[in-house]
Design an enzyme around this catalytic site. Structure first.
Site, short mmCIF file in Angstrom:
data_model
loop_
_atom_site.label_atom_id
_atom_site.label_comp_id
_atom_site.label_asym_id
_atom_site.label_seq_id
_atom_site.Cartn_x
_atom_site.Cartn_y
_atom_site.Cartn_z
N ASP A 36 -40.35 -14.11 -31.34
CA ASP A 36 -40.81 -12.72 -31.36
C ASP A 36 -40.59 -11.98 -30.04
OD1 ASP A 36 -41.65 -13.02 -33.91
OD2 ASP A 36 -43.74 -13.44 -33.41
N HIS A 240 -20.70 -18.43 -10.49
CA HIS A 240 -21.73 -17.72 -11.26
C HIS A 240 -23.04 -18.50 -11.27
CE1 HIS A 240 -18.48 -15.22 -13.53
NE2 HIS A 240 -18.77 -14.74 -12.34
N ASP A 257 -25.81 -12.80 -4.11
CA ASP A 257 -25.04 -11.74 -4.76
C ASP A 257 -26.01 -11.04 -5.69
OD1 ASP A 257 -23.37 -10.17 -6.30
OD2 ASP A 257 -21.83 -11.72 -6.56
N ASP A 268 -23.66 -3.78 -6.28
CA ASP A 268 -23.19 -5.17 -6.33
C ASP A 268 -22.85 -5.62 -4.90
OD1 ASP A 268 -22.03 -7.56 -7.03
OD2 ASP A 268 -20.28 -6.68 -8.03
N HIS A 347 -11.03 -16.17 -6.75
CA HIS A 347 -11.17 -14.95 -7.56
C HIS A 347 -10.40 -13.82 -6.92
CE1 HIS A 347 -14.14 -13.61 -4.58
NE2 HIS A 347 -14.72 -14.80 -4.70
N HIS A 351 -13.42 -5.31 -8.21
CA HIS A 351 -13.38 -4.77 -9.58
C HIS A 351 -13.94 -3.35 -9.52
CE1 HIS A 351 -17.72 -5.68 -9.56
NE2 HIS A 351 -17.38 -6.85 -9.04
N HIS A 358 -18.98 -4.94 -13.85
CA HIS A 358 -17.51 -5.02 -13.92
C HIS A 358 -17.13 -3.82 -14.79
CE1 HIS A 358 -17.67 -9.63 -13.14
NE2 HIS A 358 -17.93 -8.91 -12.07
N GLU A 381 -14.71 -7.92 -2.18
CA GLU A 381 -15.53 -9.12 -2.11
C GLU A 381 -14.74 -10.42 -1.99
OE1 GLU A 381 -17.33 -10.22 -5.92
OE2 GLU A 381 -16.67 -8.30 -6.74
N TYR A 385 -14.51 -20.88 -0.66
CA TYR A 385 -15.43 -21.87 -1.22
C TYR A 385 -14.84 -23.27 -1.04
CZ TYR A 385 -16.47 -17.39 -3.32
OH TYR A 385 -16.71 -16.06 -3.49
N ARG A 403 -19.11 -15.49 0.63
CA ARG A 403 -18.52 -14.27 0.09
C ARG A 403 -19.23 -13.10 0.76
NH1 ARG A 403 -18.94 -15.35 -4.83
NH2 ARG A 403 -20.84 -14.30 -5.54
N GLU A 405 -19.54 -8.91 0.11
CA GLU A 405 -19.18 -7.90 -0.89
C GLU A 405 -19.85 -6.57 -0.61
OE1 GLU A 405 -20.57 -8.83 -4.89
OE2 GLU A 405 -19.10 -7.43 -5.74
N1 GLY Z 1 -21.88 -9.92 -9.18
C1 GLY Z 1 -20.72 -10.02 -9.92
C2 GLY Z 1 -19.54 -9.82 -9.09
O1 GLY Z 1 -19.62 -9.79 -7.89
O2 GLY Z 1 -18.47 -9.58 -9.57
MN MN Z 2 -21.35 -9.43 -6.80
MN MN Z 3 -18.64 -7.88 -7.67
#
Ligand code: GLY
Ligand code: MN
Ligand code: MN
Length: 437
Positions: A36, A240, A257, A268, A347, A351, A358, A381, A385, A403, A405
């Protein structure tokens, strides 16, 4: 959000669609978390972009040139009993008066009314594939209209992806959108500063996450734009990582992040800092490489450069840094050509950012990276790693994940860092961490 924006957006979209068309956008469904319990409701970004309407069980229909009104909103009816449980609804009157619909009908009348709206239209702008149930209904309505061909009714012949037009509109942020995004980024920046100040060895990652959420809420943002990542030590190498369930250890770095969401606009930000307040030599060495890459990439954000220029700049700086530190060996040009950095920098550099973290918008046009233009917002970003157990890598580097960003607006003559205000250099971070909140 400036309320005048919604009708402007609908008008622009209808102009692009043309006179013989119709657009249909269902609202996002309510999602069940367990039995619920429902997830907090978040409107679909396209739906909200055109309407500012945040109730589920609704459908926007745009019918350019329709004499009785071009903007029709189907939504829930007022119902005092249900509203006592779940809160107020706009109802059809509210849809017209508060949200500018020309015409509004109960959502339960959709099946009855929609086929009539499709009659004598040529093109249907609709995003297929998100809801099997709604796709099926569309086909049923269409077949009903086709069934009337003998009485001279024309059924639409063309289905067009609505996303394409809408996403191109959403890619360019207006002044009031930029203001909201700047606010969201500033609030997130404050939250990252707070995290740096309160972080102590022995805290749990989720406790640090709670500090971020606290700061978001204190500045008016109840929601995060995505699940925060708070990864201590080797957890930072899980891209992630949202479990956020480990204890933070002295001597480790922590990667955060996290970004607040304001009025459905995302921020972000990522920062990586030492749990105990001081970088070790190997941590510092990798940190400086990522920082140099991020700065080089931000330098490349300006109108006229193409989407991939910041990424090239980051790749070059990271490859150079990795080579200098002995983590990769060889000639710089060859290393870049062979993508040797990809073992560590897995990566891309960024973005689009907007209502979705994103965000929507094409990255290439006719197969070529598109040019950056004022009003676009993107993240920068880069990261490195080095998971524990990395073969052929000296142990001193193991478990380092970094990272950095920021959120960048392309301006007329360069760019603006919306997320400014969180320390980024080793010295600045160590100095802030030495102060208590
Ligand atoms: N937080 C998701 C990214 O940095 O793309
Ligand atoms: Mn991010
Ligand atoms: Mn990002």
């Amino acid at each position: 959000m400036n309320k005048n924006e919604y009708p402007k957006r609908r008008r622009r979209l209808m102009q692009m669609m043309g006179h013989d068309s119709i657009a249909i956008l269902p609202a996002a469904p309510m999602l069940i978390r367990n039995r619920d319990v429902e997830h907090a409701y978040r409107p679909d970004s396209n739906f909200f972009y055109l309407s500012g309407f945040a109730e589920p069980d609704a459908v926007i229909v745009l019918v350019p040139g329709r004499p009785q009104g071009e903007y029709i909103l189907f939504c829930q009816e007022r119902d005092p009993k249900m509203e006592m449980w779940n809160g107020p609804r706009a109802g059809q009157e509210g849809a017209c008066e508060e949200y500018g619909a020309d015409d509004a009908f109960p959502i339960d009348d959709l099946d009855e009314i929609l086929p009539g709206l499709l009659e004598d239209r040529e093109k249907v702008f609709y995003t297929m594939g998100f809801s099997a149930e709604f796709d099926h209904k569309m086909m049923e309505w269409l077949n009903q209209v086709r069934g009337k061909s003998r009485v001279g009714v024309h059924a639409p012949n063309e289905f067009v992806a609505l996303d394409h037009l809408l996403h191109e509109m959403r890619l360019f942020k207006s002044r009031s959108e930029i203001k909201i995004m700047r606010d969201a980024a500033k609030i997130s920046a404050k939250a990252h500063c707070r995290a740096m100040q309160v972080c102590r060895p022995g805290m749990m990652e989720y406790q640090l996450e709670a500090e971020l959420l606290h700061e978001f809420a204190q500045h008016g943002c109840r929601e995060q734009a995505y699940q925060s990542i708070v990864g201590g030590g080797a957890n930072a190498c899980v891209l992630h990582y949202i479990r956020n369930s480990a204890e933070l250890q002295d001597g480790d770095l922590v990667l955060i992040d996290a970004g607040a969401e304001k009025q459905c606009y995302a921020s972000d930000i990522t920062r990586t800092f030492p749990v105990g307040g001081t970088f070790s030599e190997p941590q510092k060495a990798i940190y400086e490489i990522v920082l140099a890459a991020q700065e080089a990439a931000i330098e490349a954000v300006r109108p006229g450069n193409h989407w991939n220029d910041p990424h090239y700049a980051a790749v070059r700086a990271i490859t150079k840094g990795l080579q200098k530190s002995g983590l990769i060996k060889g000639n710089l040009r060859t290393l870049i050509k062979d993508e040797a950095y990809r073992r560590f920098f897995v990566h891309r550099t960024g973005h689009w950012l907007g209502m979705d973290v994103h965000d929507v918008g094409e990255y290439k046009i006719d197969g070529v990276w598109r040019l950056l233009e004022p009003g676009m917002v993107l993240t920068v970003e880069p990261g490195i790693y080095i998971p524990p157990g990395s073969k052929g890598i000296a142990k001193k580097w193991w478990g380092i994940g970094i990272r950095i960003e920021d959120d960048i607006l392309v301006t007329k003559d360069g760019c603006e860092i919306l997320s400014e205000g969180v320390p980024k250099t080793v010295d600045e971070i160590e100095a802030l961490m030495a102060t208590t909140n």
